[in-house]
Design a protein around this motif. Structure first.
Motif, PDB file in Angstrom:
ATOM      1  N   TYR A  14       0.836  -1.197   0.000  1.00 15.31           N
ATOM      2  CA  TYR A  14       0.000   0.000   0.000  1.00 15.31           C
ATOM      3  C   TYR A  14       0.871   1.248   0.000  1.00 15.31           C
ATOM      4  N   LYS A  15       0.215   2.340  -0.353  1.00 16.48           N
ATOM      5  CA  LYS A  15       0.845   3.667  -0.324  1.00 16.48           C
ATOM      6  C   LYS A  15      -0.220   4.647   0.116  1.00 16.48           C
ATOM      7  N   ALA A  29      -5.192   6.767  -0.831  1.00 16.49           N
ATOM      8  CA  ALA A  29      -4.524   5.519  -0.466  1.00 16.49           C
ATOM      9  C   ALA A  29      -4.646   4.554  -1.645  1.00 16.49           C
ATOM     10  N   TYR A  30      -3.639   3.738  -1.812  1.00 15.34           N
ATOM     11  CA  TYR A  30      -3.647   2.707  -2.849  1.00 15.34           C
ATOM     12  C   TYR A  30      -3.356   1.372  -2.176  1.00 15.34           C
ATOM     13  N   GLU A  43      -7.426   2.767 -10.405  1.00 16.26           N
ATOM     14  CA  GLU A  43      -8.229   1.563 -10.164  1.00 16.26           C
ATOM     15  C   GLU A  43      -7.882   0.936  -8.813  1.00 16.26           C
ATOM     16  N   TYR A  44      -6.747   1.296  -8.244  1.00 19.90           N
ATOM     17  CA  TYR A  44      -6.294   0.745  -6.976  1.00 19.90           C
ATOM     18  C   TYR A  44      -6.503   1.719  -5.813  1.00 19.90           C
ATOM     19  N   LEU A  51      -8.487   1.532   4.078  1.00 20.66           N
ATOM     20  CA  LEU A  51      -7.168   0.934   4.271  1.00 20.66           C
ATOM     21  C   LEU A  51      -6.866   0.752   5.756  1.00 20.66           C
ATOM     22  N   GLU A  52      -7.232   1.740   6.563  1.00 23.53           N
ATOM     23  CA  GLU A  52      -7.017   1.630   8.009  1.00 23.53           C
ATOM     24  C   GLU A  52      -7.803   0.457   8.594  1.00 23.53           C
TER      25      GLU A  52
END
Length: 73
Positions: A14-15, A29-30, A43-44, A51-52
């Motif tokens: 993730y980023k 977030a990805y 798309e990601y 994400l959290e």
């Protein structure tokens, strides 16, 4: 056995990017499978809240709660 190293390889990575340049704030977030990326990067993209929840981690816990809620949704 040195010929067969057993290195753990994560299935996903993730980023999280936060832009706090006034006057606007933005974040994204990805979450991507650790594989060849297909398609467009957007798309990601997922919400930081999502994400959290997936990771069980609070990225921006030191921000003002109102600002944190705004950028993480």
């Amino acid at each position: 056995d040195l010929n067969k190293p057993e290195l753990p390889v994560p299935g996903f990575y993730y980023k999280v990017i936060l832009d706090i340049s006034p006057p606007d704030y933005a974040a994204v977030a990805y979450l991507m499978k650790n594989d060849t990326i297909r398609g467009e990067l957007m798309e990601y993209a997922i919400s930081i809240d999502s994400l959290e929840a997936y990771l069980g981690y609070d990225f921006f816990y030191q921000l003002d709660p109102e600002l944190q809620e705004m950028i993480e949704n």
